[in-house]
Enzyme design. Structure first.
Site, PDB file in Angstrom:
ATOM      1  N   CYS A 123     137.144  -2.220 -13.477  1.00 25.68           N
ATOM      2  CA  CYS A 123     137.084  -2.117 -12.024  1.00 25.68           C
ATOM      3  C   CYS A 123     138.445  -2.493 -11.455  1.00 25.68           C
ATOM      4  O   CYS A 123     138.999  -3.533 -11.789  1.00 25.68           O
ATOM      5  CB  CYS A 123     136.015  -3.050 -11.468  1.00 25.68           C
ATOM      6  SG  CYS A 123     135.760  -2.849  -9.680  1.00 25.68           S
ATOM      7  N   CYS A 182     137.262 -15.398   1.349  1.00 18.45           N
ATOM      8  CA  CYS A 182     138.223 -14.685   0.503  1.00 18.45           C
ATOM      9  C   CYS A 182     139.622 -15.304   0.480  1.00 18.45           C
ATOM     10  O   CYS A 182     140.252 -15.503   1.528  1.00 18.45           O
ATOM     11  CB  CYS A 182     138.316 -13.224   0.938  1.00 18.45           C
ATOM     12  SG  CYS A 182     139.296 -12.226  -0.215  1.00 18.45           S
ATOM     13  N   CYS A 230     135.641   1.858 -12.109  1.00 17.59           N
ATOM     14  CA  CYS A 230     135.095   1.514 -10.799  1.00 17.59           C
ATOM     15  C   CYS A 230     136.261   1.094  -9.913  1.00 17.59           C
ATOM     16  O   CYS A 230     137.213   0.479 -10.396  1.00 17.59           O
ATOM     17  CB  CYS A 230     134.091   0.378 -10.937  1.00 17.59           C
ATOM     18  SG  CYS A 230     133.396  -0.217  -9.365  1.00 17.59           S
ATOM     19  N   ARG A 234     124.415  -7.102 -11.927  1.00 19.22           N
ATOM     20  CA  ARG A 234     125.645  -7.639 -12.518  1.00 19.22           C
ATOM     21  C   ARG A 234     125.839  -9.113 -12.124  1.00 19.22           C
ATOM     22  O   ARG A 234     125.935  -9.432 -10.939  1.00 19.22           O
ATOM     23  CB  ARG A 234     126.850  -6.797 -12.079  1.00 19.22           C
ATOM     24  CG  ARG A 234     126.688  -5.329 -12.469  1.00 19.22           C
ATOM     25  CD  ARG A 234     127.943  -4.502 -12.216  1.00 19.22           C
ATOM     26  NE  ARG A 234     127.702  -3.102 -12.520  1.00 19.22           N
ATOM     27  CZ  ARG A 234     127.803  -2.558 -13.733  1.00 19.22           C
ATOM     28  NH1 ARG A 234     128.175  -3.305 -14.751  1.00 19.22           N
ATOM     29  NH2 ARG A 234     127.557  -1.278 -13.923  1.00 19.22           N
TER      30      ARG A 234
END
Length: 334
Positions: free
Chosen positions: A97, A60, A129, A261
């Protein structure tokens, strides 16, 4: 074919290893039984609070532990989020989202601001979301009360491999948050990332965990690692398209009602490769107006390119609130 919640790892591995064209055919057949094959849900991801996360997720860019291009930013103003959502809706996006680089949700003014954002974006007629980190049952209820449609909390990989990628939380923490969301009517979005150095057995292990949840997550995102300079996984090799398609097809077969997805990493795929993913059962993508998905390091195809691709393939954008019989108010319909 019915819906099962007792899949075994050897069964899932056998499906994953099915000869490629046969696997895609089987997945496409299941997809048509449970979904409209002409529809793709187009989603927009907004990073409402970027960078500065205390977690050590090895992939990340937003972790404060690594030196990446991402600089910590404050929580976005609500008007900024609403303007992005409005523009997305005008292009045909049906789900927004909102992601915050937090370890967990805290009961403070920032959470109150997020709840306010959820209410206002939902009132625009969009599915909303959120992905905000770990969550208590009470916080999940607050999000439902604000109109939240879905909560994203990815497992990332198998339970066995998880601690190789992340040490600041446990697999049990992830599952606990999913359980807390399940105390409400908010739908669950949970999947994983390909390319973390995991084995095929690890991919099967993640699908095993997801497919044994009852009910299955309404959404299963399949992400392809975007290698970020400065992170521990920056030098991982690219994931071959064949493995991406196998993962999508296997998820489709064992979790037939879930939306699968095609999420992060899609910008690396050609239109032909994406078409293969749709054929194998993927029925959702993330699109953007600024060629980025979550941060400056995660590229995302833009609205115009995606509209052109969908037109080319004879596909259409799915309207909001078509799945799970839910209305914007969160009421379940017959």
């Amino acid at each position: 074919m019915g819906i099962r919640y007792n899949w075994q790892k050897d069964e899932i591995l056998a499906i994953y290893n099915t000869p490629f064209l046969e696997l895609v055919y089987q997945a496409a057949t299941v997809h048509r039984q449970f979904h409209n094959p002409k529809q793709i849900q187009v989603c927009k991801l907004i990073s409402i609070k970027t960078g500065g996360c205390p977690e050590d997720c090895g992939y990340c860019a937003q972790s404060s532990r690594y030196k990446t291009e991402v600089k910590p930013e404050a929580l976005l103003e609500k008007d900024t989020v609403l303007n992005i959502a409005k523009k997305a809706k005008e292009t045909g996006v049906s789900r927004v989202c909102m992601g915050a680089a937090w370890r967990e949700v805290r009961d403070n003014s920032q959470f109150e601001q997020v709840l306010d954002m959820v209410k206002d974006v939902t009132s625009m007629g969009l599915e909303v979301c959120c992905t905000l980190g770990m969550l208590t049952a009470n916080q999940a209820q607050n999000l439902e009360d604000a109109g939240l449609y879905a909560y994203n909390h990815n497992l990332d990989t198998s339970e066995e491999y998880y601690s190789t990628v992340i040490t600041t939380r446990t697999y049990g923490d992830r599952l606990n948050t999913i359980e807390n969301v399940r105390t409400t009517n908010v739908t669950v979005c949970s999947g994983g990332i390909l390319g973390l150095g995991e084995s095929i057995e690890d991919r099967v292990g993640m699908l095993y965990t997801l497919s044994n949840l009852q009910p299955h997550p309404e959404s299963v995102p399949i992400n392809i690692l975007s290698q970020v300079e400065g992170t521990p996984l920056a030098n991982q090799p690219a994931v071959p398209i064949w493995e991406v398609v196998r993962m999508i097809a296997t998820a489709r077969i064992i979790m037939p009602t879930s939306d699968v997805r095609l999420s992060a990493g899609r910008a690396k795929l050609s239109q032909v490769e994406q078409a293969l993913c749709f054929m194998a059962g993927a029925n959702s993508i993330f699109s953007s107006d600024d060629n980025k998905m979550l941060t400056v390091t995660t590229p995302c195809p833009d609205y115009d390119a995606d509209r052109q691709m969908l037109n080319l393939l004879g596909l259409e954008m799915r309207p909001p609130f078509e799945k799970q019989g839910k209305t914007p108010a969160g009421q379940v319909t017959e």
